[in-house]
Design a protein around this motif. Sequence first.
Motif, PDB file in Angstrom:
ATOM      1  N   SER A   1      -6.177  48.891  -7.772  1.00  0.00           N
ATOM      2  CA  SER A   1      -6.382  49.208  -6.358  1.00  0.00           C
ATOM      3  C   SER A   1      -5.784  50.563  -6.012  1.00  0.00           C
ATOM      4  O   SER A   1      -4.836  51.031  -6.644  1.00  0.00           O
ATOM      5  CB  SER A   1      -5.751  48.116  -5.489  1.00  0.00           C
ATOM      6  N   SER A   2      -6.331  51.198  -4.970  1.00  0.00           N
ATOM      7  CA  SER A   2      -5.734  52.439  -4.473  1.00  0.00           C
ATOM      8  C   SER A   2      -4.362  52.172  -3.872  1.00  0.00           C
ATOM      9  O   SER A   2      -3.570  53.104  -3.698  1.00  0.00           O
ATOM     10  CB  SER A   2      -6.640  53.080  -3.420  1.00  0.00           C
TER      11      SER A   2
ATOM     12  N   VAL B   1     -10.017  51.265  -7.039  1.00  0.00           N
ATOM     13  CA  VAL B   1     -10.872  50.532  -6.103  1.00  0.00           C
ATOM     14  C   VAL B   1     -10.217  50.703  -4.728  1.00  0.00           C
ATOM     15  O   VAL B   1      -9.178  50.103  -4.452  1.00  0.00           O
ATOM     16  CB  VAL B   1     -10.977  49.048  -6.478  1.00  0.00           C
ATOM     17  N   ASN B   2     -10.800  51.553  -3.912  1.00  0.00           N
ATOM     18  CA  ASN B   2     -10.175  51.898  -2.638  1.00  0.00           C
ATOM     19  C   ASN B   2     -10.201  50.717  -1.666  1.00  0.00           C
ATOM     20  O   ASN B   2     -11.195  49.990  -1.570  1.00  0.00           O
ATOM     21  CB  ASN B   2     -10.868  53.093  -1.998  1.00  0.00           C
ATOM     22  N   ILE B   3      -9.102  50.550  -0.950  1.00  0.00           N
ATOM     23  CA  ILE B   3      -9.072  49.545   0.107  1.00  0.00           C
ATOM     24  C   ILE B   3      -9.820  50.085   1.324  1.00  0.00           C
ATOM     25  O   ILE B   3      -9.960  51.303   1.497  1.00  0.00           O
ATOM     26  CB  ILE B   3      -7.630  49.161   0.483  1.00  0.00           C
TER      27      ILE B   3
ATOM     28  N   PRO C   1      -5.896  56.259   0.278  1.00  0.00           N
ATOM     29  CA  PRO C   1      -7.188  56.885   0.588  1.00  0.00           C
ATOM     30  C   PRO C   1      -8.220  55.893   1.124  1.00  0.00           C
ATOM     31  O   PRO C   1      -8.272  54.735   0.708  1.00  0.00           O
ATOM     32  CB  PRO C   1      -7.627  57.464  -0.754  1.00  0.00           C
ATOM     33  N   ASP C   2      -9.033  56.388   2.029  1.00  0.00           N
ATOM     34  CA  ASP C   2     -10.037  55.663   2.810  1.00  0.00           C
ATOM     35  C   ASP C   2      -9.423  54.958   4.018  1.00  0.00           C
ATOM     36  O   ASP C   2     -10.139  54.495   4.893  1.00  0.00           O
ATOM     37  CB  ASP C   2     -10.826  54.647   1.979  1.00  0.00           C
TER      38      ASP C   2
ATOM     39  N   GLU D   1      -6.117  56.418   5.027  1.00  0.00           N
ATOM     40  CA  GLU D   1      -4.931  57.250   5.179  1.00  0.00           C
ATOM     41  C   GLU D   1      -4.659  57.660   6.618  1.00  0.00           C
ATOM     42  O   GLU D   1      -3.568  58.137   6.947  1.00  0.00           O
ATOM     43  CB  GLU D   1      -5.023  58.506   4.295  1.00  0.00           C
ATOM     44  N   ASN D   2      -5.651  57.452   7.494  1.00  0.00           N
ATOM     45  CA  ASN D   2      -5.437  57.761   8.911  1.00  0.00           C
ATOM     46  C   ASN D   2      -4.692  56.641   9.641  1.00  0.00           C
ATOM     47  O   ASN D   2      -4.352  56.782  10.813  1.00  0.00           O
ATOM     48  CB  ASN D   2      -6.782  58.011   9.606  1.00  0.00           C
ATOM     49  N   VAL D   3      -4.422  55.531   8.955  1.00  0.00           N
ATOM     50  CA  VAL D   3      -3.691  54.411   9.549  1.00  0.00           C
ATOM     51  C   VAL D   3      -2.247  54.464   9.076  1.00  0.00           C
ATOM     52  O   VAL D   3      -1.974  54.449   7.866  1.00  0.00           O
ATOM     53  CB  VAL D   3      -4.316  53.058   9.156  1.00  0.00           C
ATOM     54  N   THR D   4      -1.316  54.543  10.011  1.00  0.00           N
ATOM     55  CA  THR D   4       0.112  54.516   9.701  1.00  0.00           C
ATOM     56  C   THR D   4       0.669  53.152  10.097  1.00  0.00           C
ATOM     57  O   THR D   4       0.374  52.641  11.179  1.00  0.00           O
ATOM     58  CB  THR D   4       0.862  55.621  10.462  1.00  0.00           C
ATOM     59  N   ILE D   5       1.465  52.575   9.216  1.00  0.00           N
ATOM     60  CA  ILE D   5       2.040  51.259   9.488  1.00  0.00           C
ATOM     61  C   ILE D   5       3.555  51.306   9.286  1.00  0.00           C
ATOM     62  O   ILE D   5       4.084  52.225   8.646  1.00  0.00           O
ATOM     63  CB  ILE D   5       1.428  50.158   8.596  1.00  0.00           C
ATOM     64  N   MET D   6       4.241  50.309   9.852  1.00  0.00           N
ATOM     65  CA  MET D   6       5.640  50.036   9.530  1.00  0.00           C
ATOM     66  C   MET D   6       5.693  48.690   8.834  1.00  0.00           C
ATOM     67  O   MET D   6       4.868  47.814   9.101  1.00  0.00           O
ATOM     68  CB  MET D   6       6.505  50.012  10.787  1.00  0.00           C
ATOM     69  N   ARG D   7       6.689  48.548   7.940  1.00  0.00           N
ATOM     70  CA  ARG D   7       6.767  47.330   7.141  1.00  0.00           C
ATOM     71  C   ARG D   7       8.201  46.826   7.081  1.00  0.00           C
ATOM     72  O   ARG D   7       9.149  47.617   6.950  1.00  0.00           O
ATOM     73  CB  ARG D   7       6.275  47.615   5.719  1.00  0.00           C
TER      74      ARG D   7
END
Length: 541
Positions: free
Chosen positions: A236-237, A257-259, A487-488, A490-496
């Motif tokens: 996976s990416s 395999v991009n998510i 990638p695909d 990358e415009n989504v930023t998350i906190m974990r």
Amino acid sequence: MNRHDKIYRPYLGPFDSYRPIKSKTYSHPPYLYMEDRPPNLSPLTPGKALRPGTLWRPIYDPYYHPHEPARRGNSKWRPRCRRQTMLPHDFSANPPFARKGEGSIPRYRIPNKGMLPETAYKKVHDEMALDGNAYLNLATFVTTWMEPAANRLYAESVNKNLINKDEYPHTAAIEERCIRILADLWHSPCPHNTMGVSTTGSSEACMLGGLALKRRWQNTRKRQGKPIDRPNIVFSSAVQVVWKKFANYWEVEPRYVNITPDRIFMDPEGVLAAVDENTIGVVPTLGVTYTGLYEPVAAIAKVLDEFQSRTGLNIPIHVDAASGGFIAPFLQSDLVWDFQLPRVKSINASGHKYGLVYPGLGWIIWREAEDLPRDLIYRVSYLGGNMPTFALSFSRPSAQVLLQYYNFLRLGKEGYYKVQKASQAVAHFLSKAIQTIGPFELFTDGSDLPVFSWRLKEGYPSNWNLYDLSQQLRTFGWQVPAYPLPPDMENVTIMRVVVRNGFSMNMAQLFLMNLIQAVSFLDSFNRSLPHDPKYDISFHH
């Protein structure tokens, strides 16, 4: 008026979010970490002085170097240790602990003379005090707490070298016992005869697993008289960085395999599109580092079974269960992901993650002995016996292996279930609570690993982002990473947040209170905060 008699406003301090931020006036500029030497100040306005890249740049930029400024992103990487060059070349010792001649100690070379043990201890201890609090580190998957009896065992065995199996036969026997226990836990058809080894962590275990896949593929191709110059591996990416390292170091083409927003894990159909006769193996992850989700190992095995029936190509699976290998057998016992699937040939896991052992332990187990090529095993006789070895490291401490066996005895299956279930309960509590906080949208809820993540709601009118929130939480001591997805996406930023053993419900409630305070504080600004993407904090383990 002195040119330094200006107003300096602290940046994102841990102030009460419902009080106005009060300005502070200094008769001279604060020297911060520069000890007794004033920084080279220029007559900047307070606003400009506080912008990243000006007077306070060393605070914002972890890669800052005064003579060779580094950039993040696509620019050349610079090591973090260059921050040390801003420190004086000598430092002073605390007088009560120093003998004559120990007043000044060189920082970057070995001193000519030694010092009292108390002096050396005080120096190292004082610098360690500036580290983050391990108990408040919600970024790492690695164990940060063990009970007193385990700590005592750790201290008693720290001087034993695990590779000296002839000198420490009972320690070697315990390591072998752990391998059999894990082979049985992961349903090996031959748990008492298969191959396995302990490692310094899952990274080394992944390297060994990938190396075995490559060698098995090479040996098969040689027997068939086919070329071996173009191996590839599929994952996976969102794979952990160790697999990118493996592909680079061992000259294997990585196929990602991009998510996607619809499939935020490795899609079986995407796997089929990536494999061919040169594929040495497919690597699904049981507990993705980015999100904590399990990738569908059984579904991937099924499509590869169908692919083999059509083409005759037998492509093996290695499961990277660095985190999930010690969660799924206890919390999702009905999930089929391990050696119950004949296509799964090897599994790695981190003993120092949800195996509940201090840092420095990984495991890899092969389904059956023949799944590990014999030509990868060396035998050495210069340690007092003729012993087989298959590892990238050689000498290493035995304490972590003994602690793993201690946990197996201390907890049993019931105890592991209770510990992991408690962590998952905390993850569910926090994820549900965070979902109700105005700006946030839950991304994953901790139903696989006790790990959950969230992002800002789309279109939320805010003057801050998740990197600002990560920085603000640090003022309370919490370390919570913010980062973009692969990638695909990358415009989504998350906190974990990673919930581990020792992070109690009480601590979770305190964290939630501080999170709400941090959000309220950031919301109190009526204009955008100073922000530059190259100073974003992005870290995850």
